[in-house]
Design a protein around this motif. Sequence first.
Motif, short mmCIF file in Angstrom:
data_model
loop_
_atom_site.label_atom_id
_atom_site.label_comp_id
_atom_site.label_asym_id
_atom_site.label_seq_id
_atom_site.Cartn_x
_atom_site.Cartn_y
_atom_site.Cartn_z
N THR A 1 0.84 -1.20 0.00
CA THR A 1 0.00 0.00 0.00
C THR A 1 0.88 1.25 0.00
N PRO B 1 -2.38 9.00 -0.22
CA PRO B 1 -3.82 8.67 -0.27
C PRO B 1 -4.36 8.64 -1.71
N LEU B 2 -3.83 9.50 -2.58
CA LEU B 2 -4.27 9.51 -3.97
C LEU B 2 -3.90 8.21 -4.67
N GLN C 1 -3.31 5.41 -3.21
CA GLN C 1 -4.08 4.34 -2.59
C GLN C 1 -5.44 4.18 -3.25
N SER C 2 -6.10 5.30 -3.50
CA SER C 2 -7.43 5.24 -4.13
C SER C 2 -7.35 4.73 -5.56
N GLU C 3 -6.26 5.06 -6.26
CA GLU C 3 -6.11 4.61 -7.64
C GLU C 3 -5.77 3.12 -7.72
N TYR D 1 -6.38 0.79 -5.30
CA TYR D 1 -7.22 -0.10 -4.51
C TYR D 1 -8.19 -0.85 -5.42
N SER E 1 -11.45 -3.17 -5.50
CA SER E 1 -12.59 -3.64 -4.71
C SER E 1 -12.77 -5.15 -4.85
N CYS F 1 -4.62 -3.13 -2.46
CA CYS F 1 -3.98 -2.37 -3.53
C CYS F 1 -3.34 -3.36 -4.51
N SER G 1 -7.59 -0.12 -9.75
CA SER G 1 -8.97 0.36 -9.82
C SER G 1 -9.51 0.44 -11.25
#
Length: 307
Positions: free
Chosen positions: A148, A152-153, A155-157, A159, A161, A166, A190
């Motif tokens: 990971t 934070p940016l 991480q969101s890209e 990650y 689901s 990650c 993502s």
Amino acid sequence: MIDMMYVSLVNRFPSYDHLMAFWFLIEPCIYKMIRVSRAKSAANRNEEVLTPARTSTRQLLQPIDEFFLFLVFLSVGLKERDLAHRFNIHQSTVSRIIATWTNFLATALGSQCIWLTREEVQAYLPEEFKDFSDTQMILDCTELRCQTPSSPLLQSEMYSSYKSHCTMKALVGIAPHGPVTFISNLYAGSVSDKELFKQSGIAEKLTEDMAVMVDKGFLITDCCKCKVYCPPFLSKQKQMPAYQVKETQAIARLRVHVERVIRRIKQNKLFDSVITMSHVYNINQMFAVACMLSNYQNTALVKKWVK
């Protein structure tokens, strides 16, 4: 030199003969690669470039042993400190060997065109594909879990689901008779399958007289000119008609081969564990090398199915 019978136990080649056949294939280029590598290292240290004779005397490991070390790293997933202890060399030397062999194999194997023309695919088309005779390739995506990132940016890209972790995601395509014929770059986890398909550039290689086979939910019909074989959705129907059930089963029996190829590739323990940030910089090359090596390590996958 490392016992070659032991080598066959820790790499993905099916036998000693297969391994040696691959070694003799790449051997002519290896000493040139070592010479260039040593020259760059010497230039960086402002040292005199060693002659081939002096290089061989000062080299800690023979080329075939360096190749063995790289295979152990890729297939067994040992840490660099562990490899340094096992081979009785410095950890920085292990890092250099891994980086050098990753670049070399990515260049050497990547110089060979793995994409097959429609005529070549048709020449080796298994009998099991007679009802889907225009199939050019079978496509599927795979994800590699990674460490990971602190941002934070990012991480969101990255990650996913689907994996709840990650990841980095790639698109892999195989010909109906088994070999890998397409490998995309690794993208952030993502990204959707459809978007990855569009960004990978595979659509430009597919023509109207070709067809691809994909899993349900791989919605690429509007992204390419070719025909797409995909299991039908139930939609608003309470029950699938008999012909759609048979079509779904037929496609599933054939499409599973791409999953088997990906499973073989990910048997390399490096990809089975979480990819650390220290390897992210060349993970694209490592994954491509593992995919291309599978064409030399494995035989055709397609076998007759019991009806």
